[in-house]
Motif scaffolding. Structure first.
Motif: not given
Length: 327
Positions: A278-284
């Motif tokens: 989730i954190d990686s998706i938010n930061l692309l």
């Protein structure tokens, strides 16, 4: 048996290659990481340098070729945000997710099969009807809502269990685990129960259907006619013959629990790989997203392979059917 396993391995490798391209293509189409990684006040030259440094200036097929070349050696790229190997981040978080998934499946299997057998052997009793009613409720309730209710009940009102985190951990074979400490078990209880609810309902219904069908078969009637006790009839003749589809579902559902524990991990702040995704998706953070999805796909394929092998051991007709199809 060996030929069956080799054939399944070849199919699994092909699926892995195809899925790697689909995953890479899908992640490539989601936004531009430069928009988040580079200061909005930066000039075009600085943005271009960052694009080149991250390898985002190359065509997608060339980027995929670079990724595939590294993947063969276990290199799934470096995180854009943390500048460390993406697989390292995943493997740091994955043990917590696997522990949560195994705990959830243990609850689902430990309760689902006995309750399903009871409901199947006594379908018209009050107990049997109650079990099926509860399984319908388990299917219907959203995971996030159940998680919030559990927190309100056991953490806020009763104060029995902690609402977030993993608690105290100890090292087991070099891997941190929380189920070996009392504090860790308290932290594990609610998220595991929340994650197990849907799978528990599924196994109850599957076991009940298998048991109802099995008790009508001639081999069960013959076993009873020979004077065998109810425990032996149920344990040997009923349960053994309905285990083949149940084992298949358990294996596939274990993969799905690992992959889709994201909601539960977010609700209970469980420090697993789902929260990292989730954190990686938010930061692309593309490399971490791709690495996570590839690890999950690999787990799915590995679990499916072992389930196929186990399935063929339980039912030799699977091997014979596959062999005749191949010819």
């Amino acid at each position: 048996m060996l030929a069956f396993a080799i054939r399944r391995l070849g199919q699994s490798f092909f699926v892995l290659v195809v899925m790697s391209f689909i995953v890479f293509l899908g992640v490539f189409a989601v936004g531009n990481p430069i928009e988040l990684l580079v200061n909005p006040q930066a000039d075009e030259a600085e943005r271009l340098r960052a694009t080149v440094a991250l390898g985002l200036d190359k065509p997608i097929l060339e980027q995929y070729a670079v990724f595939l070349k590294g993947a063969v050696t276990g290199d799934l790229g470096r995180s854009f945000v943390f500048n460390v190997p993406a697989i390292q981040l995943i493997l740091q978080k994955l043990p917590a997710t696997i522990e949560l998934a195994l705990a959830a499946m243990l609850i689902a299997v430990g309760l689902g099969i006995p309750l399903g057998l009871l409901a199947g052997l006594r379908p018209h009793s009050f107990v049997g009807r109650s079990i099926m009613a509860l399984s319908i409720v388990g299917f219907s309730l959203p995971t996030f809502w159940v998680g919030l209710v559990l927190i309100m009940l056991f953490s806020v009102h009763l104060g029995w269990l902690p609402s977030n985190g993993r608690g105290e951990t100890v090292m087991l074979l070099g891997v941190p685990v929380s189920f070996l400490t009392w504090d860790g078990l308290q932290h594990l209880a609610m998220p595991a129960l929340n994650l197990a609810l849907f799978k528990l309902s599924l196994l109850i219904r599957l076991t009940r259907a298998g048991a109802r069908e099995a008790v009508l078969q001639d081999y069960v009637k013959f076993a009873r006619a020979k004077g065998l006790g109810p425990r032996r009839v149920i344990g040997v003749h009923v349960l053994k013959n309905i285990l083949v589809p149940i084992v298949t579902v358990i294996g596939l559902e274990l993969g799905s629990v690992i992959a889709f524990a994201i909601v539960t991990e977010s609700i209970f702040a469980w420090p697993g790989s789902g929260k990292l995704l989730i954190d990686s998706i938010n930061l692309l953070d593309r490399p971490v997203i791709v690495a996570y999805l590839m690890v999950i796909v690999t787990l799915f394929i590995a679990i499916n392979f072992f389930v196929d092998v186990l399935y063929s051991m339980l039912d030799p007709r699977v091997r014979l059917g596959s062999a005749s199809t191949a010819h």
